[in-house]
Design an enzyme around this catalytic site. Structure first.
Site, mmCIF file in Angstrom:
data_model
loop_
_atom_site.group_PDB
_atom_site.id
_atom_site.type_symbol
_atom_site.label_atom_id
_atom_site.label_comp_id
_atom_site.label_asym_id
_atom_site.label_seq_id
_atom_site.Cartn_x
_atom_site.Cartn_y
_atom_site.Cartn_z
ATOM 1 N N CYS A 186 47.040 35.029 48.527
ATOM 2 C CA CYS A 186 46.205 34.576 49.640
ATOM 3 C C CYS A 186 46.481 35.487 50.818
ATOM 4 C CB CYS A 186 46.554 33.129 49.980
ATOM 5 S SG CYS A 186 45.818 32.522 51.513
ATOM 6 N N CYS B 238 40.198 40.875 50.538
ATOM 7 C CA CYS B 238 39.997 39.444 50.280
ATOM 8 C C CYS B 238 39.908 39.274 48.775
ATOM 9 C CB CYS B 238 38.716 38.946 50.950
ATOM 10 S SG CYS B 238 38.259 37.252 50.511
#
Length: 270
Positions: A78, A189
């Site tokens: 993450c 991402c």
């Protein structure tokens, strides 16, 4: 071999939601005999709107859960947690810790020839400057051009991976970055690997895309080898998936990210 041998223990991968499944997918392809345990904090996603203190607290809870499962390595899949909470995770963990930002930054520095690197990510990740700091630590001479892309994550989760709206959105986001004559673009991402073909098409053939999921898998393979933690067994591995909630369309979205059927997902409370 003794079943308690660390080499046989799983790799622990965690994220605030489903995006980290692209990292799991890359690990499955790169390390086909490694056992993998994935944790997605789907009840509390998104993390980007949370305070630093809250993100650190969540990261510590997840770390403690994974350590109880006897993982041999922790991967922060993450970007938000990697930017904010890596030190918290490392302070708790007796096993090695890797994260997607460090892996992506190292790959970008290795790939760029002109020392001009673009980074795209969510507003939270870009505003943290985590990629820019990581790249500059490794290669201070690098010029970095960052662009927040708020709309790409919902487009990926909608399944619009090659939709005209997604293409137009990507063109708008990439235009100012490409105008800086970069030669390398970091996909900052874990959702973005699903848009890799479209982003490459928009960026053009001369731009090298850094897929942080692939970079993470390569960094993991290297660390396991160096620390003698590679699983020596050549049998089908065990994959386990834990979430804190099973939201609407989770199975459908998860399978899109993983590129295969998502086996039994277990819901847990932290």
């Amino acid at each position: 071999m003794n079943k308690n041998s660390p080499e046989l223990h799983p790799i622990g991968v965690f994220d605030s939601g489903v995006g980290g499944l692209t990292v799991v997918r890359a690990l499955m392809e790169r390390l086909p005999f490694e056992n993998i345990l994935y944790f997605g904090d789907t009840a509390r996603v998104p993390y980007g709107v949370k305070s630093v203190e809250t993100i650190n607290a969540y990261a510590r809870q997840i770390t403690e859960f994974l350590l109880r499962q006897e993982v041999k390595l922790l991967i922060i899949a993450c970007n938000t947690m990697a930017a904010v909470a890596r030190q918290s995770v490392e302070s708790l963990s007796p096993v090695p810790v890797l994260d997607v930002i460090d892996a992506g930054a190292r790959r970008a520095v290795a790939e760029t020839r002109t020392h001009s690197v673009g980074v795209i990510g969510t507003p939270t990740t870009i505003n943290s400057n985590a990629y820019a700091r990581a790249i500059c630590r490794l290669a201070p001479e690098t010029r970095i051009f960052s662009q927040a892309c708020a709309l790409l994550v919902p487009l990926v989760e909608e399944g619009w991976l090659d939709h005209p709206v997604t293409r137009l959105t990507a063109q708008e986001y990439l235009r100012p970055v490409l105008a800086e004559h970069i030669d390398t673009l970091v996909l900052g991402c874990t959702h973005y690997p699903l848009l890799k073909a479209l982003l490459q098409d928009v960026a053009g053939p001369d731009i090298h895309l850094v897929d942080s999921a692939e970079a993470m898998a390569d960094a993991t393979a290297e660390l396991l080898q160096v620390q003698h933690l590679t699983n020596p067994e050549r049998i089908p591995p065990e994959y386990r998936f834990y979430v804190t909630d099973v939201p609407l369309r989770f199975q459908q979205i998860g399978e899109r990210f993983l590129g295969r059927s998502l086996p039994g997902v277990e819901r847990v409370q932290l």
